[in-house]
Design a protein around this motif. Structure first.
Motif, PDB file in Angstrom:
ATOM      1  N   THR A 194       0.833  -1.201   0.000  1.00  0.00           N
ATOM      2  CA  THR A 194       0.000   0.000   0.000  1.00  0.00           C
ATOM      3  C   THR A 194       0.868   1.252   0.000  1.00  0.00           C
ATOM      4  O   THR A 194       2.016   1.232   0.455  1.00  0.00           O
ATOM      5  CB  THR A 194      -0.936   0.042   1.213  1.00  0.00           C
ATOM      6  N   VAL A 195       0.296   2.322  -0.526  1.00  0.00           N
ATOM      7  CA  VAL A 195       0.934   3.636  -0.518  1.00  0.00           C
ATOM      8  C   VAL A 195      -0.063   4.625   0.067  1.00  0.00           C
ATOM      9  O   VAL A 195      -1.229   4.672  -0.351  1.00  0.00           O
ATOM     10  CB  VAL A 195       1.343   4.071  -1.935  1.00  0.00           C
ATOM     11  N   SER A 196       0.383   5.399   1.053  1.00  0.00           N
ATOM     12  CA  SER A 196      -0.404   6.509   1.552  1.00  0.00           C
ATOM     13  C   SER A 196      -0.221   7.677   0.593  1.00  0.00           C
ATOM     14  O   SER A 196       0.878   8.243   0.488  1.00  0.00           O
ATOM     15  CB  SER A 196       0.054   6.902   2.964  1.00  0.00           C
ATOM     16  N   VAL A 197      -1.263   8.013  -0.128  1.00  0.00           N
ATOM     17  CA  VAL A 197      -1.178   9.000  -1.198  1.00  0.00           C
ATOM     18  C   VAL A 197      -1.021  10.401  -0.602  1.00  0.00           C
ATOM     19  O   VAL A 197      -1.746  10.786   0.321  1.00  0.00           O
ATOM     20  CB  VAL A 197      -2.423   8.928  -2.092  1.00  0.00           C
ATOM     21  N   ARG A 198      -0.070  11.145  -1.136  1.00  0.00           N
ATOM     22  CA  ARG A 198       0.099  12.552  -0.768  1.00  0.00           C
ATOM     23  C   ARG A 198      -0.435  13.475  -1.860  1.00  0.00           C
ATOM     24  O   ARG A 198      -0.913  14.562  -1.576  1.00  0.00           O
ATOM     25  CB  ARG A 198       1.569  12.851  -0.488  1.00  0.00           C
ATOM     26  N   ALA A 199      -0.286  13.046  -3.114  1.00  0.00           N
ATOM     27  CA  ALA A 199      -0.807  13.830  -4.240  1.00  0.00           C
ATOM     28  C   ALA A 199      -1.148  12.886  -5.377  1.00  0.00           C
ATOM     29  O   ALA A 199      -0.487  11.859  -5.574  1.00  0.00           O
ATOM     30  CB  ALA A 199       0.210  14.875  -4.693  1.00  0.00           C
ATOM     31  N   ALA A 200      -2.193  13.216  -6.117  1.00  0.00           N
ATOM     32  CA  ALA A 200      -2.608  12.457  -7.300  1.00  0.00           C
ATOM     33  C   ALA A 200      -3.055  13.449  -8.357  1.00  0.00           C
ATOM     34  O   ALA A 200      -3.384  14.604  -8.044  1.00  0.00           O
ATOM     35  CB  ALA A 200      -3.738  11.486  -6.955  1.00  0.00           C
ATOM     36  N   THR A 201      -3.065  13.029  -9.610  1.00  0.00           N
ATOM     37  CA  THR A 201      -3.463  13.942 -10.683  1.00  0.00           C
ATOM     38  C   THR A 201      -4.535  13.319 -11.556  1.00  0.00           C
ATOM     39  O   THR A 201      -4.691  12.101 -11.618  1.00  0.00           O
ATOM     40  CB  THR A 201      -2.264  14.358 -11.558  1.00  0.00           C
ATOM     41  N   LEU A 202      -5.273  14.188 -12.256  1.00  0.00           N
ATOM     42  CA  LEU A 202      -6.341  13.757 -13.148  1.00  0.00           C
ATOM     43  C   LEU A 202      -5.816  13.573 -14.563  1.00  0.00           C
ATOM     44  O   LEU A 202      -4.861  14.233 -14.987  1.00  0.00           O
ATOM     45  CB  LEU A 202      -7.472  14.791 -13.156  1.00  0.00           C
ATOM     46  N   ASN A 203      -6.483  12.690 -15.309  1.00  0.00           N
ATOM     47  CA  ASN A 203      -6.185  12.456 -16.717  1.00  0.00           C
ATOM     48  C   ASN A 203      -7.497  12.299 -17.487  1.00  0.00           C
ATOM     49  O   ASN A 203      -8.551  12.017 -16.896  1.00  0.00           O
ATOM     50  CB  ASN A 203      -5.352  11.176 -16.889  1.00  0.00           C
ATOM     51  N   HIS A 204      -7.433  12.455 -18.804  1.00  0.00           N
ATOM     52  CA  HIS A 204      -8.622  12.224 -19.628  1.00  0.00           C
ATOM     53  C   HIS A 204      -9.116  10.787 -19.476  1.00  0.00           C
ATOM     54  O   HIS A 204     -10.313  10.515 -19.679  1.00  0.00           O
ATOM     55  CB  HIS A 204      -8.322  12.554 -21.095  1.00  0.00           C
ATOM     56  N   HIS A 205      -8.232   9.868 -19.126  1.00  0.00           N
ATOM     57  CA  HIS A 205      -8.634   8.493 -18.864  1.00  0.00           C
ATOM     58  C   HIS A 205      -9.756   8.442 -17.828  1.00  0.00           C
ATOM     59  O   HIS A 205     -10.681   7.611 -17.929  1.00  0.00           O
ATOM     60  CB  HIS A 205      -7.408   7.690 -18.397  1.00  0.00           C
ATOM     61  N   ASP A 206      -9.699   9.317 -16.823  1.00  0.00           N
ATOM     62  CA  ASP A 206     -10.728   9.343 -15.790  1.00  0.00           C
ATOM     63  C   ASP A 206     -12.072   9.786 -16.368  1.00  0.00           C
ATOM     64  O   ASP A 206     -13.123   9.235 -16.015  1.00  0.00           O
ATOM     65  CB  ASP A 206     -10.309  10.274 -14.650  1.00  0.00           C
ATOM     66  N   LEU A 207     -12.040  10.775 -17.255  1.00  0.00           N
ATOM     67  CA  LEU A 207     -13.279  11.201 -17.907  1.00  0.00           C
ATOM     68  C   LEU A 207     -13.836  10.103 -18.803  1.00  0.00           C
ATOM     69  O   LEU A 207     -15.056   9.896 -18.871  1.00  0.00           O
ATOM     70  CB  LEU A 207     -13.040  12.463 -18.732  1.00  0.00           C
ATOM     71  N   PHE A 208     -12.947   9.391 -19.516  1.00  0.00           N
ATOM     72  CA  PHE A 208     -13.407   8.289 -20.359  1.00  0.00           C
ATOM     73  C   PHE A 208     -14.128   7.248 -19.514  1.00  0.00           C
ATOM     74  O   PHE A 208     -15.164   6.705 -19.921  1.00  0.00           O
ATOM     75  CB  PHE A 208     -12.228   7.649 -21.090  1.00  0.00           C
ATOM     76  N   SER A 209     -13.585   6.936 -18.335  1.00  0.00           N
ATOM     77  CA  SER A 209     -14.227   5.953 -17.452  1.00  0.00           C
ATOM     78  C   SER A 209     -15.616   6.425 -17.050  1.00  0.00           C
ATOM     79  O   SER A 209     -16.573   5.633 -16.992  1.00  0.00           O
ATOM     80  CB  SER A 209     -13.360   5.721 -16.209  1.00  0.00           C
ATOM     81  N   LEU A 210     -15.768   7.705 -16.749  1.00  0.00           N
ATOM     82  CA  LEU A 210     -17.067   8.255 -16.387  1.00  0.00           C
ATOM     83  C   LEU A 210     -18.040   8.236 -17.559  1.00  0.00           C
ATOM     84  O   LEU A 210     -19.258   8.166 -17.361  1.00  0.00           O
ATOM     85  CB  LEU A 210     -16.901   9.684 -15.872  1.00  0.00           C
ATOM     86  N   ARG A 211     -17.506   8.281 -18.777  1.00  0.00           N
ATOM     87  CA  ARG A 211     -18.358   8.250 -19.970  1.00  0.00           C
ATOM     88  C   ARG A 211     -18.683   6.824 -20.405  1.00  0.00           C
ATOM     89  O   ARG A 211     -19.447   6.618 -21.351  1.00  0.00           O
ATOM     90  CB  ARG A 211     -17.680   8.999 -21.116  1.00  0.00           C
ATOM     91  N   GLY A 212     -18.048   5.835 -19.773  1.00  0.00           N
ATOM     92  CA  GLY A 212     -18.305   4.451 -20.143  1.00  0.00           C
ATOM     93  C   GLY A 212     -17.371   3.904 -21.191  1.00  0.00           C
ATOM     94  O   GLY A 212     -17.649   2.866 -21.808  1.00  0.00           O
ATOM     95  N   VAL A 213     -16.238   4.572 -21.408  1.00  0.00           N
ATOM     96  CA  VAL A 213     -15.255   4.131 -22.395  1.00  0.00           C
ATOM     97  C   VAL A 213     -14.124   3.388 -21.683  1.00  0.00           C
ATOM     98  O   VAL A 213     -13.435   3.955 -20.835  1.00  0.00           O
ATOM     99  CB  VAL A 213     -14.677   5.330 -23.170  1.00  0.00           C
ATOM    100  N   GLY A 214     -13.950   2.112 -22.010  1.00  0.00           N
ATOM    101  CA  GLY A 214     -12.827   1.339 -21.484  1.00  0.00           C
ATOM    102  C   GLY A 214     -13.052   0.718 -20.122  1.00  0.00           C
ATOM    103  O   GLY A 214     -12.246  -0.113 -19.686  1.00  0.00           O
ATOM    104  N   LEU A 215     -14.106   1.095 -19.433  1.00  0.00           N
ATOM    105  CA  LEU A 215     -14.399   0.545 -18.111  1.00  0.00           C
ATOM    106  C   LEU A 215     -15.803  -0.066 -18.141  1.00  0.00           C
ATOM    107  O   LEU A 215     -16.796   0.659 -18.173  1.00  0.00           O
ATOM    108  CB  LEU A 215     -14.321   1.634 -17.039  1.00  0.00           C
ATOM    109  N   PRO A 216     -15.909  -1.407 -18.120  1.00  0.00           N
ATOM    110  CA  PRO A 216     -17.232  -2.038 -18.162  1.00  0.00           C
ATOM    111  C   PRO A 216     -18.067  -1.670 -16.945  1.00  0.00           C
ATOM    112  O   PRO A 216     -17.557  -1.512 -15.834  1.00  0.00           O
ATOM    113  CB  PRO A 216     -16.900  -3.542 -18.164  1.00  0.00           C
ATOM    114  N   ALA A 217     -19.353  -1.546 -17.151  1.00  0.00           N
ATOM    115  CA  ALA A 217     -20.258  -1.146 -16.076  1.00  0.00           C
ATOM    116  C   ALA A 217     -20.285  -2.162 -14.939  1.00  0.00           C
ATOM    117  O   ALA A 217     -20.572  -1.793 -13.786  1.00  0.00           O
ATOM    118  CB  ALA A 217     -21.667  -0.942 -16.626  1.00  0.00           C
ATOM    119  N   ASP A 218     -19.987  -3.434 -15.236  1.00  0.00           N
ATOM    120  CA  ASP A 218     -20.037  -4.437 -14.175  1.00  0.00           C
ATOM    121  C   ASP A 218     -18.875  -4.329 -13.191  1.00  0.00           C
ATOM    122  O   ASP A 218     -18.827  -5.068 -12.205  1.00  0.00           O
ATOM    123  CB  ASP A 218     -20.113  -5.854 -14.759  1.00  0.00           C
TER     124      ASP A 218
END
Length: 349
Positions: free
Chosen positions: A59-83
């Motif tokens: 495990t890693v205790s996160v101190r900082a993380a960043t956003l990518n378009h990949h995250d938006l694609f997941s929210l749009r249903g691209v590349g991440l199955p709903a199940d």
């Protein structure tokens, strides 16, 4: 982290936690539903169970993380199955390992042996937030081999920018573009605002190349010059020189221009298609000028270590557009969705 006992059935149900003596909760950003037209409608910011830690993981205790378009694609249903929902989002992070070391998290989950020494070629590879919970959380679980030491000179916010956008740009510019190792090449970067594009500008200049850039936004063209681009142009205009290589992340909207911008024998290096993935194919130009189209995806754990060492050695730093607490993630996602970004959006814990 917070814990609750077995008797608190209502909390356990709300957190979707499997029954056990104690369940630890972390603040996290997750996708709970998907909508192509309104991606933020499925964004959840709240408590989620701590991810499981398989054998060989830590495990890693996160101190900082960043956003990518990949995250938006997941929210749009691209590349991440709903199940697979709900899924904690995020590919990038820097933090402190279970051993107390400051580390950068490599997001590619794959077997280097299966990919002939390159985990990005493993046919079963995935990224954090695809099969396994991602980095937009107080704690993330990753394979031990995916940890890279963080140079002391880089802040957690800067280091968290490296694993996706900067690693992608590093592989494109240094490994895949075919530019002279000693510098002196000519590089066109299509689109001046995104994380990969800004990284490619900075890395291309640090490697000794002439860097041209395009953007529809005059302000972004000006900022591209300030971070190192030699010249900036509106999309589609005739360039003063033919370039050795093009960094292409836009896709359909810029593809024709990318083809016309190349010298004979030049190459397009493509790692994305934010404007569409079906560009016109000018096959006559492709074969007559002997052009190459090279695909590039992320990078290896070892390349991430090289990139961190390179940034430390030459003093280049990622461009950070905005820093917010993890709890304010929705505002950062809204900014990413509207395209009002120059550099990286950082969330801190």
């Amino acid at each position: 982290m917070r814990k609750y006992g077995r008797v608190d059935r209502s909390v356990r149900s709300r957190a979707s936690c499997r029954p056990r003596l104690y369940c630890w909760l972390v603040l996290a950003v997750a996708v709970v539903s998907q909508n192509a037209d309104d991606p933020l409608s499925g964004l959840y910011v709240g408590e989620r169970p701590v991810p499981d830690v398989p054998d060989g993981w830590t495990t890693v205790s996160v101190r900082a993380a960043t956003l990518n378009h990949h995250d938006l694609f997941s929210l749009r249903g691209v590349g991440l199955p709903a199940d697979r929902l709900p899924m904690i989002l995020g590919c990038d992070a820097a933090g402190v390992s279970a051993d107390g070391e400051e580390v950068i998290v490599h997001a590619v989950i794959g077997d280097p042996a299966t990919g002939n020494g390159d985990e990005t070629l493993d046919p079963r590879r995935s990224l954090l937030s695809e099969r396994y919970p991602g980095t937009l959380a107080e704690t993330v679980a990753v394979p031990r081999r995916n940890l890279v030491p963080k140079p002391a000179a880089l802040s957690f916010e800067e280091a968290a920018c490296l694993p996706t956008a900067w690693l992608t740009a590093y592989r494109m510019v240094v490994r895949r573009a075919g530019l002279p190792a000693a510098g002196g090449g000519t590089l066109l970067v299509q689109g001046a605002g995104g994380g990969v594009s800004t990284a490619a500008i900075i890395l291309g200049k640090a490697a000794g190349h002439t860097v041209l850039v395009t953007s529809r936004d005059a302000t972004k063209r000006e900022r591209a010059i300030k971070i190192g681009a030699d010249e900036a142009f509106e999309p589609g205009v005739r360039l003063p020189v033919k370039v050795d290589a093009v960094i292409e992340t836009v896709g359909t909207a810029t593809w024709e221009h990318s083809m016309r911008a190349l010298r004979p024998g030049g190459r397009i290096v493509c790692s994305g298609a934010t404007s569409g993935a079906n560009p016109p194919a000018d096959l006559n130009r492709l074969f007559f000028l002997q052009l190459s189209v090279i695909g590039s995806t992320m990078g290896t754990r070892d390349e991430l270590a090289e990139l961190a060492a390179f940034a430390d050695r030459v003093g280049v730093r990622p461009i950070v557009d905005d820093v917010r607490p993890l709890a304010d993630a929705r505002a950062s996602f809204a900014k990413l969705a509207h395209g009002k970004v120059f550099g990286k959006l950082v969330l801190t814990v």
